[in-house]
Scaffold this motif. Sequence first.
Motif, mmCIF file in Angstrom:
data_model
loop_
_atom_site.group_PDB
_atom_site.id
_atom_site.type_symbol
_atom_site.label_atom_id
_atom_site.label_comp_id
_atom_site.label_asym_id
_atom_site.label_seq_id
_atom_site.Cartn_x
_atom_site.Cartn_y
_atom_site.Cartn_z
ATOM 1 N N ASP A 168 0.830 -1.198 0.000
ATOM 2 C CA ASP A 168 0.000 0.000 0.000
ATOM 3 C C ASP A 168 0.868 1.252 0.000
ATOM 4 N N THR A 169 0.372 2.252 -0.718
ATOM 5 C CA THR A 169 1.200 3.442 -0.983
ATOM 6 C C THR A 169 1.439 4.218 0.311
ATOM 7 N N ARG A 170 0.494 4.071 1.267
ATOM 8 C CA ARG A 170 0.685 4.808 2.534
ATOM 9 C C ARG A 170 1.968 4.329 3.222
ATOM 10 N N ALA A 171 2.158 3.017 3.252
ATOM 11 C CA ALA A 171 3.359 2.474 3.910
ATOM 12 C C ALA A 171 4.610 2.932 3.161
ATOM 13 N N LEU A 172 4.526 2.904 1.830
ATOM 14 C CA LEU A 172 5.676 3.339 1.022
ATOM 15 C C LEU A 172 6.010 4.807 1.308
ATOM 16 N N ASP B 255 4.624 -13.749 5.412
ATOM 17 C CA ASP B 255 5.040 -13.539 6.801
ATOM 18 C C ASP B 255 6.262 -14.403 7.099
ATOM 19 N N THR B 256 7.115 -13.879 7.984
ATOM 20 C CA THR B 256 8.273 -14.653 8.440
ATOM 21 C C THR B 256 8.357 -14.458 9.964
ATOM 22 N N PRO B 257 9.282 -15.147 10.648
ATOM 23 C CA PRO B 257 9.435 -14.913 12.099
ATOM 24 C C PRO B 257 9.785 -13.467 12.430
ATOM 25 N N LEU B 258 10.257 -12.711 11.421
ATOM 26 C CA LEU B 258 10.586 -11.294 11.672
ATOM 27 C C LEU B 258 9.328 -10.429 11.655
ATOM 28 N N THR B 259 8.296 -10.848 10.929
ATOM 29 C CA THR B 259 7.122 -9.988 10.709
ATOM 30 C C THR B 259 6.584 -9.354 11.995
ATOM 31 N N PRO B 260 6.401 -10.144 13.077
ATOM 32 C CA PRO B 260 5.863 -9.519 14.304
ATOM 33 C C PRO B 260 6.783 -8.447 14.891
ATOM 34 N N HIS B 261 8.063 -8.510 14.523
ATOM 35 C CA HIS B 261 9.025 -7.538 15.085
ATOM 36 C C HIS B 261 9.236 -6.344 14.152
ATOM 37 N N ALA B 262 8.628 -6.417 12.978
ATOM 38 C CA ALA B 262 8.857 -5.331 12.007
ATOM 39 C C ALA B 262 7.923 -4.163 12.326
ATOM 40 N N GLY B 263 8.474 -2.943 12.243
ATOM 41 C CA GLY B 263 7.624 -1.770 12.463
ATOM 42 C C GLY B 263 6.689 -1.580 11.282
ATOM 43 N N LEU B 264 7.213 -1.899 10.093
ATOM 44 C CA LEU B 264 6.399 -1.748 8.869
ATOM 45 C C LEU B 264 6.654 -2.941 7.954
ATOM 46 N N VAL B 265 5.621 -3.382 7.268
ATOM 47 C CA VAL B 265 5.760 -4.526 6.350
ATOM 48 C C VAL B 265 5.323 -4.095 4.958
ATOM 49 N N LEU B 266 6.181 -4.327 3.995
ATOM 50 C CA LEU B 266 5.822 -4.070 2.588
ATOM 51 C C LEU B 266 5.665 -5.446 1.947
ATOM 52 N N ARG B 267 4.411 -5.870 1.782
ATOM 53 C CA ARG B 267 4.137 -7.218 1.256
ATOM 54 C C ARG B 267 4.172 -7.126 -0.263
ATOM 55 N N GLY B 268 5.175 -7.711 -0.873
ATOM 56 C CA GLY B 268 5.238 -7.636 -2.335
ATOM 57 C C GLY B 268 6.590 -8.098 -2.839
ATOM 58 N N ARG B 269 6.793 -8.007 -4.141
ATOM 59 C CA ARG B 269 8.028 -8.460 -4.781
ATOM 60 C C ARG B 269 9.102 -7.373 -4.647
ATOM 61 N N LEU C 82 11.026 -2.166 -4.088
ATOM 62 C CA LEU C 82 12.216 -1.320 -3.860
ATOM 63 C C LEU C 82 12.295 -0.155 -4.840
ATOM 64 N N PRO C 83 12.044 -0.359 -6.140
ATOM 65 C CA PRO C 83 12.032 0.812 -7.036
ATOM 66 C C PRO C 83 10.927 1.808 -6.676
ATOM 67 N N ALA C 84 9.768 1.286 -6.239
ATOM 68 C CA ALA C 84 8.658 2.188 -5.853
ATOM 69 C C ALA C 84 9.065 3.023 -4.642
ATOM 70 N N LEU C 85 9.816 2.406 -3.733
ATOM 71 C CA LEU C 85 10.290 3.125 -2.538
ATOM 72 C C LEU C 85 11.343 4.155 -2.940
ATOM 73 N N GLU C 86 12.319 3.716 -3.716
ATOM 74 C CA GLU C 86 13.429 4.621 -4.083
ATOM 75 C C GLU C 86 12.937 5.803 -4.897
ATOM 76 N N SER C 87 11.877 5.566 -5.706
ATOM 77 C CA SER C 87 11.377 6.667 -6.555
ATOM 78 C C SER C 87 10.670 7.739 -5.731
ATOM 79 N N ARG C 88 10.346 7.408 -4.503
ATOM 80 C CA ARG C 88 9.694 8.406 -3.636
ATOM 81 C C ARG C 88 10.672 9.309 -2.897
ATOM 82 N N LEU C 89 11.952 9.016 -3.071
ATOM 83 C CA LEU C 89 12.940 9.785 -2.260
ATOM 84 C C LEU C 89 13.292 11.103 -2.963
#
Length: 248
Positions: A3-7, A222-236, A241-248
Motif C-alpha cells: 500500500d502506498t501509505r506504507a511506502l 510472513d516470516t518470524p521477523l514480521t511480528p518484530h517489524a515496524g512496517l511490512v511491505l508485502r510484495g516483490r 524497492l524501485p517504488a520506494l526509491e522513486s519516492r525519495l
Amino acid sequence: MSDTRALDLIAERIRAARAVTAMTGAGISAESGVPTFRGADGLWRNYSAADLATPEAFTRDPGLVWQWYRWRQGIIGRAQPNAGHRALARLQSRLAAFSLITQNVDGLHQRAGSSGVIELHGNIWRARCLRGCGYVEDGTGPGSSGEEDRVPVCPCGALLRPDVVWFGEALADDRIELAVQAARNCDVFLAVGTSSLVYPAAGLPLIAGRAGGVVVEVNLEDTPLTPHAGLVLRGRAAEVLPALESRL
Ligand code: BV8
Ligand code: ZN
C-alpha cells in the motif's frame, strides 16, 4: 503491490534518517531466476541446501558438493541483476550513509553497482584452500561450470572448497562485526527477501530494532521477523524497492 501509505511513510523515514541499512536474502535474487533456499525451486537432485551446504557433506563427497556449486554458478552466471538490486544500488548513491548486508553468495548486488557489500556468507565465485594455507582463487571459480564433479586442488596440495559459510561454520569476525555495527547504527533497517530463519543474520534486524531503528520487512509472505517489524511491505522486491526509491 504494497500500500502506498506504507511506502510514503518509509520514504519519509529514509529521508530523515542519519543512516539506512539493508539486508537481503535469496528472495531478492529470485526474480533474477536464482533459486531460493526454501522455495520449491531450491532443490537439486532432491538434495536441499541444508544437505549440501555443510562441512560434513564436503568431507563425505566433495565432488557432489562441487557439482551443486557449479550448477548454481551456471544459473547465476546467466542471471542478470534485477530492478530490486538496482534500486538498492541507487539508494546507496543517493544516501549519505547506507550499508548493504547480504546473505546471498551470488554477487548480483555488485553487478548491479553496489559497493562495500557485506557478504555475510561469502561468495560463490571464490574458492579457498581447505587446509587454510591462505590460497584463494577469485573470479569465475575453479574450472568451468556444469555438472562435472571434479574437485579443484590448491597449489599446496589440499582440496579447494567454495569460499562460502556453511551451516555449523562461524561467520568471519570482521564481516559479522561490520554487519552488527550497521544494524546498531541505523535509523531504518530494510530486511528484504529473507525467511529470517538463519542466524546470526536473522538476529541483525532485531539488533536494529532494539537500538531504536525502524525495521521494515519486504517479503511476499510472513516470516518470524514480521511480528518484530515496524512496517511490512508485502510484495516483490523488484517492484517494491524501485517504488520506494522513486519516492525519495
Ligand atoms: C553458525 C551460504 C555457529 C552457503 C548459507 C543446528 C545445527 C547447526 C547449526 C545450527 C543449528 N541450529 C541453529 C544453527 C545455526 C545455523 C542456523 O541458523 N540454522 C537455522 C536453519 C536454524 N546457522 C549457522 O550454522 C551459521 N553459523 O551459527 O555458527 C558457530 C559459532 C562459532 C563456531 C562455530 C560455529 C551459518 C549459517 C550460514 C549458512 N550458509 N548460505 C551457500 O549459499 O551455499 S545459509 C542460506 O540460507 C542463505 O545464505 C541464507 O542466509 C539462508 C536463509 O535463506 P534466505 O536468504 O532467507 O532464503 P530463503 O529461501 O530461506 O527465503 C527466501 C525468502 O524470500 C522467503 O521468505 C520468500 O518469501 C522471500 N521471497 C521470495 N521471492 C521474493 C521474496 N521476497 C521478496 N520478493 C521476492 N520476489
Ligand atoms: Zn592450500
